[in-house]
Design a protein around this motif. Structure first.
Motif, PDB file in Angstrom:
ATOM      1  N   GLY A 339       0.968  -1.113   0.194  1.00 37.89           N
ATOM      2  CA  GLY A 339      -0.027  -0.016  -0.364  1.00 37.89           C
ATOM      3  C   GLY A 339       0.820   1.208   0.220  1.00 37.89           C
ATOM      4  N   VAL A 340       1.961   1.204  -0.168  1.00 39.43           N
ATOM      5  CA  VAL A 340       2.751   2.371  -1.146  1.00 39.43           C
ATOM      6  C   VAL A 340       2.829   3.062  -2.098  1.00 39.43           C
ATOM      7  CG1 VAL A 340       5.378   2.876  -0.704  1.00 39.43           C
ATOM      8  CG2 VAL A 340       4.064   0.875   0.832  1.00 39.43           C
ATOM      9  N   VAL A 341       2.539   3.860  -1.320  1.00 36.10           N
ATOM     10  CA  VAL A 341       2.553   5.614  -2.660  1.00 36.10           C
ATOM     11  C   VAL A 341       3.935   6.070  -2.664  1.00 36.10           C
ATOM     12  CG1 VAL A 341       1.772   7.680  -3.967  1.00 36.10           C
ATOM     13  CG2 VAL A 341       0.445   5.355  -2.860  1.00 36.10           C
ATOM     14  N   LEU A 342       5.223   6.111  -3.435  1.00 39.07           N
ATOM     15  CA  LEU A 342       6.082   6.608  -3.248  1.00 39.07           C
ATOM     16  C   LEU A 342       6.431   8.071  -4.023  1.00 39.07           C
ATOM     17  CD1 LEU A 342       9.496   5.915  -2.669  1.00 39.07           C
ATOM     18  CD2 LEU A 342       9.764   4.602  -5.125  1.00 39.07           C
ATOM     19  N   ILE A 343       7.099   8.535  -3.751  1.00 39.31           N
ATOM     20  CA  ILE A 343       7.930   9.895  -4.395  1.00 39.31           C
ATOM     21  C   ILE A 343       9.245  10.057  -4.388  1.00 39.31           C
ATOM     22  CG2 ILE A 343       7.733  12.077  -3.668  1.00 39.31           C
ATOM     23  CD1 ILE A 343       5.768  12.481  -1.605  1.00 39.31           C
ATOM     24  N   ALA A 344       9.537   9.566  -5.851  1.00 41.14           N
ATOM     25  CA  ALA A 344      10.665   9.529  -6.200  1.00 41.14           C
ATOM     26  C   ALA A 344      11.528  10.277  -6.575  1.00 41.14           C
ATOM     27  CB  ALA A 344      10.677   8.662  -6.464  1.00 41.14           C
ATOM     28  N   GLY A 345      12.547  11.139  -7.451  1.00 43.57           N
ATOM     29  CA  GLY A 345      13.334  12.211  -8.298  1.00 43.57           C
ATOM     30  C   GLY A 345      14.001  12.883  -7.682  1.00 43.57           C
ATOM     31  N   GLY A 346      15.167  13.519  -8.752  1.00 42.71           N
ATOM     32  CA  GLY A 346      16.160  14.510  -8.000  1.00 42.71           C
ATOM     33  C   GLY A 346      17.160  14.525  -8.872  1.00 42.71           C
ATOM     34  N   ASP A 347      18.085  14.782  -7.950  1.00 37.87           N
ATOM     35  CA  ASP A 347      18.952  15.180  -8.996  1.00 37.87           C
ATOM     36  C   ASP A 347      19.831  13.539  -9.281  1.00 37.87           C
ATOM     37  OD1 ASP A 347      21.829  15.368 -10.118  1.00 37.87           O
ATOM     38  OD2 ASP A 347      22.438  16.822  -8.788  1.00 37.87           O
ATOM     39  N   PRO A 348      19.819  12.290 -10.419  1.00 37.59           N
ATOM     40  CA  PRO A 348      20.222  11.309  -9.704  1.00 37.59           C
ATOM     41  C   PRO A 348      21.851  10.684  -9.656  1.00 37.59           C
ATOM     42  CG  PRO A 348      20.210  11.819 -12.382  1.00 37.59           C
ATOM     43  CD  PRO A 348      19.582  12.903 -11.863  1.00 37.59           C
ATOM     44  N   LYS A 349      22.994  12.024  -9.851  1.00 41.07           N
ATOM     45  CA  LYS A 349      23.737  11.573  -9.830  1.00 41.07           C
ATOM     46  C   LYS A 349      24.757  10.670 -10.061  1.00 41.07           C
ATOM     47  CE  LYS A 349      22.960  10.935  -5.267  1.00 41.07           C
ATOM     48  NZ  LYS A 349      23.234   9.750  -4.130  1.00 41.07           N
ATOM     49  N   GLY A 350      24.040  10.238 -11.528  1.00 46.32           N
ATOM     50  CA  GLY A 350      24.698   9.674 -12.864  1.00 46.32           C
ATOM     51  C   GLY A 350      24.266   8.753 -12.446  1.00 46.32           C
ATOM     52  N   VAL A 351      23.364   7.942 -11.745  1.00 45.36           N
ATOM     53  CA  VAL A 351      23.229   6.578 -11.073  1.00 45.36           C
ATOM     54  C   VAL A 351      21.736   6.164 -11.849  1.00 45.36           C
ATOM     55  CG1 VAL A 351      22.365   5.464  -8.773  1.00 45.36           C
ATOM     56  CG2 VAL A 351      24.406   7.270  -8.995  1.00 45.36           C
ATOM     57  N   ASP A 352      21.951   5.354 -12.341  1.00 46.41           N
ATOM     58  CA  ASP A 352      20.718   4.449 -13.315  1.00 46.41           C
ATOM     59  C   ASP A 352      20.046   3.858 -12.608  1.00 46.41           C
ATOM     60  OD1 ASP A 352      19.173   2.690 -15.085  1.00 46.41           O
ATOM     61  OD2 ASP A 352      19.905   1.222 -14.963  1.00 46.41           O
ATOM     62  N   LEU A 353      18.717   4.381 -12.735  1.00 42.51           N
ATOM     63  CA  LEU A 353      17.753   4.474 -11.929  1.00 42.51           C
ATOM     64  C   LEU A 353      16.903   3.160 -12.169  1.00 42.51           C
ATOM     65  CD1 LEU A 353      16.084   8.204 -11.212  1.00 42.51           C
ATOM     66  CD2 LEU A 353      17.515   6.980  -9.667  1.00 42.51           C
ATOM     67  N   THR A 354      16.889   2.459 -13.307  1.00 41.50           N
ATOM     68  CA  THR A 354      16.397   1.556 -13.851  1.00 41.50           C
ATOM     69  C   THR A 354      16.037   0.001 -11.878  1.00 41.50           C
ATOM     70  OG1 THR A 354      17.430   1.412 -15.466  1.00 41.50           O
ATOM     71  CG2 THR A 354      16.435  -0.317 -15.049  1.00 41.50           C
ATOM     72  N   PRO A 355      17.022   0.181 -11.287  1.00 39.43           N
ATOM     73  CA  PRO A 355      16.463  -1.035 -10.155  1.00 39.43           C
ATOM     74  C   PRO A 355      15.159  -0.218  -9.279  1.00 39.43           C
ATOM     75  CG  PRO A 355      18.808  -0.400  -9.827  1.00 39.43           C
ATOM     76  CD  PRO A 355      18.336   0.453 -11.043  1.00 39.43           C
ATOM     77  N   ILE A 356      14.671   0.656  -9.179  1.00 37.97           N
ATOM     78  CA  ILE A 356      13.708   1.138  -8.359  1.00 37.97           C
ATOM     79  C   ILE A 356      12.344   0.513  -9.061  1.00 37.97           C
ATOM     80  CG2 ILE A 356      14.503   2.857  -7.194  1.00 37.97           C
ATOM     81  CD1 ILE A 356      12.753   4.802  -9.246  1.00 37.97           C
ATOM     82  N   GLY A 357      12.472   0.307 -10.518  1.00 40.94           N
ATOM     83  CA  GLY A 357      11.935  -0.263 -11.487  1.00 40.94           C
ATOM     84  C   GLY A 357      11.040  -1.431 -10.822  1.00 40.94           C
ATOM     85  N   ALA A 358      11.596  -2.246 -10.558  1.00 43.79           N
ATOM     86  CA  ALA A 358      11.550  -3.670  -9.489  1.00 43.79           C
ATOM     87  C   ALA A 358      10.323  -3.551  -8.781  1.00 43.79           C
ATOM     88  CB  ALA A 358      12.753  -4.340  -9.241  1.00 43.79           C
ATOM     89  N   LEU A 359       9.973  -2.560  -7.735  1.00 45.83           N
ATOM     90  CA  LEU A 359       9.074  -2.034  -7.508  1.00 45.83           C
ATOM     91  C   LEU A 359       7.612  -1.794  -7.599  1.00 45.83           C
ATOM     92  CD1 LEU A 359      10.971   0.856  -5.013  1.00 45.83           C
ATOM     93  CD2 LEU A 359      10.180  -2.193  -4.120  1.00 45.83           C
ATOM     94  N   ALA A 360       7.753  -1.769  -9.272  1.00 43.25           N
ATOM     95  CA  ALA A 360       6.194  -1.043  -9.875  1.00 43.25           C
ATOM     96  C   ALA A 360       5.124  -2.584  -9.261  1.00 43.25           C
ATOM     97  CB  ALA A 360       6.529  -1.443 -11.217  1.00 43.25           C
ATOM     98  N   ASP A 361       5.534  -3.427  -9.317  1.00 43.74           N
ATOM     99  CA  ASP A 361       4.734  -4.590  -8.865  1.00 43.74           C
ATOM    100  C   ASP A 361       3.850  -4.929  -7.226  1.00 43.74           C
ATOM    101  OD1 ASP A 361       4.629  -5.717 -11.670  1.00 43.74           O
ATOM    102  OD2 ASP A 361       5.365  -7.294 -11.190  1.00 43.74           O
ATOM    103  N   ARG A 362       4.653  -3.514  -6.725  1.00 45.90           N
ATOM    104  CA  ARG A 362       4.256  -3.467  -5.635  1.00 45.90           C
ATOM    105  C   ARG A 362       3.848  -1.972  -4.826  1.00 45.90           C
ATOM    106  NH1 ARG A 362       9.214  -5.086  -3.199  1.00 45.90           N
ATOM    107  NH2 ARG A 362       8.672  -4.432  -1.346  1.00 45.90           N
ATOM    108  N   LEU A 363       3.689  -0.960  -5.625  1.00 41.42           N
ATOM    109  CA  LEU A 363       3.468  -0.339  -5.616  1.00 41.42           C
ATOM    110  C   LEU A 363       2.311  -0.259  -5.247  1.00 41.42           C
ATOM    111  CD1 LEU A 363       6.529   1.470  -6.481  1.00 41.42           C
ATOM    112  CD2 LEU A 363       5.603   1.339  -4.327  1.00 41.42           C
TER     113      LEU A 363
END
Length: 443
Positions: A339-363
């Motif tokens: 039951g989590v709604v995630l607020i995400a984003g900002g300056d990624p510092k050159g890091v690939d954000l792809t890993p957080i996509g794994a949360l999609a089925d649970r958010l």
């Protein structure tokens, strides 16, 4: 009595908290100090009497007659001013090197991608419970060189990858590597360079010194295995002999003299449980008995912006984890929650954000903010209800509308805050204020 740097002409690069502290310490230790700062205007409360300050950009002339350069943690290794120092043959130190040259007491060093501050504070609390005058310092906000000149029995030093890269003689009695995941790649240039910087936490440890590693993190464990000193380990699972870990939700140390129950933390977030296990292993390595470890951990509360519930509306909680500034931290912040709604984003510092996509089925939803909003949307759109917001206040309102009941609105951005805020603290404070405003309106 002459100071440790009598006769030196030291140039400090950067006038942030660490730079101002380094300048003051060097001056108090007898050096002739010059500060070079890139910004035109600096709001500093530091005592800079007797110290020359050049604002508005680094210039080669600032290094004239310098015998030593001390770089603030945020100065990248490829900065022109550091290249000039190298060309002139002037040694370049960081905060850790300066502190190591000054301290006369043993110290524990803590590094990792996530959990550094909590673990550092935990260790200091347990050492104090063991009747030692211990203070947390370093990247935690109390500069290591300042603490090194104070009267303590032991220092617990939080070390960032920036700081570790610029040290040569930093030599902790006990060091801890919590975990390693991609972060600050814009500064280091590659994950390999970032990991190499983390490994420098134990570079000078030998013999009976102890390095504590994470048995559960394959990358961190491989790095820790290269240490040339005694090794200790921690785990979220059942500990092997000589390790700290968990049995039935209870923190346990399986030491040489038998198994010791150190406290129950089964209801904590996995990240905090890992920090407690790392703390126990480090304190045991330093010689602190189990009763002190239990005493220090009892009632310990992580610092602000690290999973703090800041408001609640009906059955919806608002949780501030603004310190989750990389994907690894965001994954840990969500954990097994539903039951989590995630607020995400900002300056990624050159890091690939792809890993957080794994949360999609649970958010239950995602609200994207900041410079990385487009990247966040691309990861989740079509898989989970997704919105964008131009401000943190708008994000909080949008997240609340998406949240189920019961549910959680979680600020865990996976990114730095610099594109929209002064720092992660301001981001967290504004999130909390916006959440309280929602609570007032709903009431």
């Amino acid at each position: 009595m002459s100071g440790a740097f009598e006769g030196e002409r030291a140039v400090v690069i950067g006038l942030g908290v660490a730079g101002a502290a380094a300048a003051r310490v060097l001056a108090d230790e007898g050096a002739d100090v010059v500060v070079s700062e890139a910004r035109e205007h600096v709001d500093s409360s530091a005592d800079l009497r007797g110290i020359r300050v050049h604002l508005g950009g680094h210039q080669r002339r600032h290094l004239e007659d310098a015998t030593l350069v001390v770089a603030s943690p945020g100065v990248p290794p490829h900065a022109s001013v550091l290249a000039w120092a190298d060309e002139l043959g002037v040694p370049v130190w960081g905060e850790l090197e300066l502190g190591a040259r000054l301290t006369t007491v043993p110290y524990v060093a803590v590094t990792g991608t996530n959990g550094k501050t909590t673990t550092t504070e935990m260790i200091a609390a347990c050492l104090r419970a063991g009747d030692l005058d211990a203070v947390a310092c370093g990247n935690i906000g109390h500069p290591f060189p300042v603490a090194a000149r104070e009267d303590h029995d032991v220092l617990v030093v939080e070390c960032s990858s920036f700081q570790l890269r610029m040290q040569e003689s930093f030599h902790p009695r006990v060091s801890v590597l919590l975990n390693v995941a991609p972060d600050h790649l814009d500064w280091h240039g590659s994950f390999e360079e970032y990991a190499a910087a983390k490994a420098r936490v134990f570079a000078n440890q030998r013999g009976r010194d102890v390095h504590v590693g994470n048995r559960d993190d394959a990358t961190a464990a491989a790095i820790s295995g290269a240490a040339h000193c005694e090794l200790g380990w921690f785990t979220l699972g059942r500990p092997a002999p000589g390790e700290a870990g968990y049995v039935g939700g209870e923190l346990v140390g399986r030491w040489e003299d038998g198994e010791e129950m150190l406290g129950g933390t089964a209801d904590d977030l996995p990240a905090v449980r890992a920090d407690a296990a790392a703390c126990a292993a480090a304190c045991h390595a330093f010689g602190v008995h189990g009763a002190a470890i239990r005493g220090g951990l009892t009632g310990f509360e992580p610092g602000r912006h690290r999973g703090e519930v800041v408001a609640a509306v009906d059955a919806v909680r608002f949780v501030d984890n603004s310190k989750a500034t990389n994907p690894h931290a965001t994954l840990a912040a969500v954990g097994d929650a539903e039951g989590v709604v995630l607020i995400a984003g900002g300056d990624p510092k050159g890091v690939d954000l792809t890993p957080i996509g794994a949360l999609a089925d649970r958010l239950s939803g995602v609200v994207a903010i900041g410079a990385a909003a487009g990247e966040v949307v691309a990861l989740f759109e079509g898989r989970v209800p997704t919105r964008t917001a131009a401000s943190i206040e708008e994000a909080v309102r949008a997240a609340f509308r998406l949240a189920p009941s019961p549910g959680t609105v979680l600020l865990a951005p996976a990114c730095a805050s610099w594109d929209m805020f002064r720092d992660y603290r301001e981001r967290g404070e504004r999130f909390a204020a916006a959440a309280r405003d929602v609570a007032k309106v709903d009431a």
